[in-house]
Design a protein around this motif. Structure first.
Motif, PDB file in Angstrom:
ATOM      1  N   SER A 126       7.161  13.216   8.558  1.00 14.10           N
ATOM      2  CA  SER A 126       5.817  13.231   7.532  1.00 14.10           C
ATOM      3  C   SER A 126       5.700  15.100   8.035  1.00 14.10           C
ATOM      4  CB  SER A 126       4.770  12.178   7.206  1.00 14.10           C
ATOM      5  OG  SER A 126       4.592  12.005   8.496  1.00 14.10           O
ATOM      6  N   ASP A 127       6.004  15.445   8.910  1.00 12.89           N
ATOM      7  CA  ASP A 127       5.482  16.459   9.846  1.00 12.89           C
ATOM      8  C   ASP A 127       6.129  17.591   8.405  1.00 12.89           C
ATOM      9  OD1 ASP A 127       3.771  15.338  11.399  1.00 12.89           O
ATOM     10  OD2 ASP A 127       5.350  14.748  12.954  1.00 12.89           O
ATOM     11  N   VAL A 128       7.188  17.376   8.625  1.00 12.57           N
ATOM     12  CA  VAL A 128       8.239  18.428   7.937  1.00 12.57           C
ATOM     13  C   VAL A 128       8.518  18.436   6.889  1.00 12.57           C
ATOM     14  CG1 VAL A 128       9.394  18.476  10.114  1.00 12.57           C
ATOM     15  CG2 VAL A 128      11.122  17.496   8.586  1.00 12.57           C
ATOM     16  N   ASP A 129       8.593  17.653   5.554  1.00 13.82           N
ATOM     17  CA  ASP A 129       8.932  17.195   4.504  1.00 13.82           C
ATOM     18  C   ASP A 129       8.360  17.630   3.869  1.00 13.82           C
ATOM     19  OD1 ASP A 129       6.626  16.059   4.106  1.00 13.82           O
ATOM     20  OD2 ASP A 129       7.218  13.958   3.908  1.00 13.82           O
ATOM     21  N   ASP A 130       6.900  19.187   3.951  1.00 16.21           N
ATOM     22  CA  ASP A 130       6.575  19.600   2.736  1.00 16.21           C
ATOM     23  C   ASP A 130       5.898  20.592   3.031  1.00 16.21           C
ATOM     24  OD1 ASP A 130       5.058  20.854   0.673  1.00 16.21           O
ATOM     25  OD2 ASP A 130       3.557  19.430   0.878  1.00 16.21           O
ATOM     26  N   TYR A 131       6.820  22.270   3.244  1.00 16.68           N
ATOM     27  CA  TYR A 131       6.730  23.411   3.948  1.00 16.68           C
ATOM     28  C   TYR A 131       5.227  23.729   2.703  1.00 16.68           C
ATOM     29  CZ  TYR A 131       9.076  26.388   0.387  1.00 16.68           C
ATOM     30  OH  TYR A 131      10.058  26.795  -0.989  1.00 16.68           O
ATOM     31  N   HIS A 132       5.375  23.840   1.537  1.00 17.59           N
ATOM     32  CA  HIS A 132       4.160  24.300   0.863  1.00 17.59           C
ATOM     33  C   HIS A 132       2.495  23.827   2.192  1.00 17.59           C
ATOM     34  CE1 HIS A 132       6.320  24.555  -2.144  1.00 17.59           C
ATOM     35  NE2 HIS A 132       6.957  23.545  -2.231  1.00 17.59           N
ATOM     36  N   ALA A 133       3.140  23.267   2.695  1.00 15.53           N
ATOM     37  CA  ALA A 133       1.492  23.094   3.309  1.00 15.53           C
ATOM     38  C   ALA A 133       1.766  24.047   4.569  1.00 15.53           C
ATOM     39  CB  ALA A 133       2.019  21.466   4.512  1.00 15.53           C
ATOM     40  N   TYR A 134       2.706  24.636   4.810  1.00 14.22           N
ATOM     41  CA  TYR A 134       2.058  25.536   6.294  1.00 14.22           C
ATOM     42  C   TYR A 134       2.094  27.185   5.113  1.00 14.22           C
ATOM     43  CZ  TYR A 134       4.071  21.145   8.507  1.00 14.22           C
ATOM     44  OH  TYR A 134       3.146  20.439   9.601  1.00 14.22           O
ATOM     45  N   PRO A 135       1.679  28.192   5.142  1.00 12.37           N
ATOM     46  CA  PRO A 135       1.570  29.048   4.627  1.00 12.37           C
ATOM     47  C   PRO A 135       2.115  30.344   5.086  1.00 12.37           C
ATOM     48  CG  PRO A 135      -1.203  28.211   6.066  1.00 12.37           C
ATOM     49  CD  PRO A 135      -0.343  27.306   5.836  1.00 12.37           C
ATOM     50  N   ILE A 136       2.587  29.960   6.727  1.00 14.17           N
ATOM     51  CA  ILE A 136       3.769  30.812   6.685  1.00 14.17           C
ATOM     52  C   ILE A 136       4.312  30.403   6.844  1.00 14.17           C
ATOM     53  CG2 ILE A 136       4.585  31.542   8.887  1.00 14.17           C
ATOM     54  CD1 ILE A 136       2.317  33.130   8.973  1.00 14.17           C
ATOM     55  N   CYS A 137       4.996  29.532   6.559  1.00 12.90           N
ATOM     56  CA  CYS A 137       6.483  29.457   5.841  1.00 12.90           C
ATOM     57  C   CYS A 137       6.520  29.545   4.233  1.00 12.90           C
ATOM     58  CB  CYS A 137       6.722  27.295   6.228  1.00 12.90           C
ATOM     59  SG  CYS A 137       6.432  27.281   7.423  1.00 12.90           S
ATOM     60  N   ASP A 138       5.227  29.271   3.466  1.00  9.55           N
ATOM     61  CA  ASP A 138       5.519  29.016   1.875  1.00  9.55           C
ATOM     62  C   ASP A 138       3.995  29.760   0.895  1.00  9.55           C
ATOM     63  OD1 ASP A 138       6.760  29.022  -0.893  1.00  9.55           O
ATOM     64  OD2 ASP A 138       5.309  27.202  -0.989  1.00  9.55           O
ATOM     65  N   ASN A 139       4.091  30.451   0.345  1.00  8.65           N
ATOM     66  CA  ASN A 139       2.697  30.219  -0.195  1.00  8.65           C
ATOM     67  C   ASN A 139       2.990  31.021  -1.288  1.00  8.65           C
ATOM     68  OD1 ASN A 139       3.655  33.429   0.662  1.00  8.65           O
ATOM     69  ND2 ASN A 139       2.141  33.139   1.930  1.00  8.65           N
ATOM     70  N   GLU A 140       2.086  32.075  -2.382  1.00 10.73           N
ATOM     71  CA  GLU A 140       2.052  31.855  -3.688  1.00 10.73           C
ATOM     72  C   GLU A 140       2.181  33.218  -3.691  1.00 10.73           C
ATOM     73  OE1 GLU A 140       2.246  30.022  -6.302  1.00 10.73           O
ATOM     74  OE2 GLU A 140       2.010  28.707  -5.378  1.00 10.73           O
ATOM     75  N   ILE A 141       3.663  33.674  -4.740  1.00  8.15           N
ATOM     76  CA  ILE A 141       3.346  35.116  -5.323  1.00  8.15           C
ATOM     77  C   ILE A 141       2.461  35.925  -5.492  1.00  8.15           C
ATOM     78  CG2 ILE A 141       4.567  36.756  -6.733  1.00  8.15           C
ATOM     79  CD1 ILE A 141       6.969  35.375  -6.536  1.00  8.15           C
TER      80      ILE A 141
ATOM     81  N   ALA B 276       7.655  33.116   4.499  1.00  5.88           N
ATOM     82  CA  ALA B 276       8.896  33.710   5.986  1.00  5.88           C
ATOM     83  C   ALA B 276       9.962  33.247   5.114  1.00  5.88           C
ATOM     84  CB  ALA B 276       9.056  32.350   6.804  1.00  5.88           C
ATOM     85  N   ASP B 277       9.969  32.378   3.975  1.00  4.34           N
ATOM     86  CA  ASP B 277      10.827  31.695   3.385  1.00  4.34           C
ATOM     87  C   ASP B 277      10.781  33.672   1.964  1.00  4.34           C
ATOM     88  OD1 ASP B 277      12.637  31.163   1.600  1.00  4.34           O
ATOM     89  OD2 ASP B 277      10.631  29.899  -0.697  1.00  4.34           O
ATOM     90  N   ARG B 278      10.389  34.608   1.607  1.00  6.00           N
ATOM     91  CA  ARG B 278      10.067  35.486   0.923  1.00  6.00           C
ATOM     92  C   ARG B 278      10.402  36.657   1.574  1.00  6.00           C
ATOM     93  NH1 ARG B 278       4.950  34.556  -1.206  1.00  6.00           N
ATOM     94  NH2 ARG B 278       6.234  32.848  -2.865  1.00  6.00           N
TER      95      ARG B 278
END
Length: 359
Positions: free
Chosen positions: A132-147, A152-154
């Motif tokens: 549960s700590d790692v199964d949603d990268y959307h929860a971490y804005p450094i990992c993912d956020n909206e265009i 990091a992904d983008r």
């Protein structure tokens, strides 16, 4: 200059983190070595990609970026595991699912796949973590956020995409952009990547728009929509099975289909012939035509797709962060032009000859 992937990784983080190594042999990650980042365009003559870049490499390099800036295992592993549900041909399957605009339909199974992996749970326990700590990268804005924010992904996919498509990024430019980055609070109070230098931010922004423009043109739309139809028809005629999208590499699928082009077609069904014509068209097309209307004997595409671009933050002298398009008239003008761009209503590729599949 060659875009050396080993040197590229060393720019992102010079020494590979010891704790991360054990996760790289997970079957759900290793599978991604056979899936390309650029969504099937390596397999058509319409594109001249300079090198193959896998979803595995993308995942690992996303994790290294997050580790470099956060030293946080949860966020780093969330980044590493964010693409495990990606099928063969990546976002092409979103197109098949009717999701060209958001390209997120293939993400739905990601958390479930992680939660059902016993080996992952065992490795996480060694690091004092739960799935549960790692199964949603959307929860971490450094990992993912909206265009058009920068995550990091983008950040990661723009570098090799631009390098492979048209040499838009070189190793030297990657290093210049990467070393200018830091973390800051954005206008919503969330942590996000930000450039320290306006000039460097503007150059990065401009290069990313060039990548985004390639992905807005009819060539890319045709490549992805046609391959989506190829996959759909392959599933219908038995040239591919649904589970194989998650079990076979793209190279193996393409090799199977290439072989089918030369097999005896005397007993071929109409569905099989239809699949083969679409597949040969995808493999051999070298140019497209732009038109106001769909053309007979052509595969034609008319659709809106996801606009991939970045409006990065830049630090001011007082430490506050603002978007480059807020502080640069040139950036604002470039962004306006990009967002207003529409290719010709239809992009069309002439269907390959059907002679080779006639009875």
């Amino acid at each position: 200059m060659k875009f050396d992937l080993k040197k590229y990784r060393e720019i992102l983080y010079a020494e590979f983190p010891d704790f991360l190594e054990k996760y790289l042999s997970l079957k759900l990650l290793v599978r991604l070595k056979g899936i390309e980042l650029l969504c099937g365009t390596d397999w058509t003559a319409l594109f001249k990609n300079k090198f193959f870049y896998s979803r595995f490499e993308h995942s690992v390099n996303c994790a290294l970026i997050v580790w470099n800036f956060t030293r946080d295992k949860k966020q780093t592993l969330a980044a590493l595991l964010h693409d495990v549900s990606t099928p063969a041909f990546s976002h092409v399957i979103d197109f098949k699912n009717g999701d060209a605009l958001t390209q997120t339909s293939t993400e739905n199974a990601n958390a479930k796949m992680l939660q059902n992996d016993a080996e992952l749970a065992r490795l996480l326990k060694q690091d004092g973590l739960a799935v549960s700590d790692v199964d949603d990268y959307h929860a971490y804005p450094i990992c993912d956020n909206e265009i058009p924010k920068l995550s990091a992904d983008r950040l990661e996919y723009m570098f090799p995409s631009g390098a492979a498509l048209q040499g838009i990024f070189s190793l030297r430019s990657v290093r210049r952009f990467y070393e200018d980055l830091t973390l800051a609070k954005n206008e919503f109070g969330k942590i996000e990547f930000a450039f320290r230098t306006k000039k460097i931010a503007l150059e990065y922004f401009s290069r990313c728009l060039k990548v985004g423009m390639i992905l807005q043109r009819n060539e890319d739309k045709i490549a992805m929509e046609l391959l989506a139809r190829v996959v759909e028809k392959a599933l219908s005629c038995g040239a591919l099975f649904e589970n194989e999208l998650f079990e076979l590499s793209e190279k193996k699928i393409i090799a199977r289909w290439d072989k089918m082009l030369f097999e005896n077609k005397e007993s071929a069904t109409q569905d099989l012939r239809d699949f083969l014509i679409h597949y040969k068209t995808f493999r051999t097309m070298k140019k497209i035509r732009r038109a106001k209307f769909a053309m007979p004997n052509y595969f034609c595409v008319n659709l809106e797709v996801k606009r991939r671009y970045i409006n990065p933050l830049v630090l001011s002298e007082n430490g506050a962060a603002k978007r480059i398009c807020e502080i640069s008239k040139r950036a604002a003008a470039l962004q306006k032009k990009f967002l207003a761009f529409h290719d010709a209503p239809f992009g069309c590729a002439k269907f390959a000859s059907a002679d080779f599949v006639s009875n």
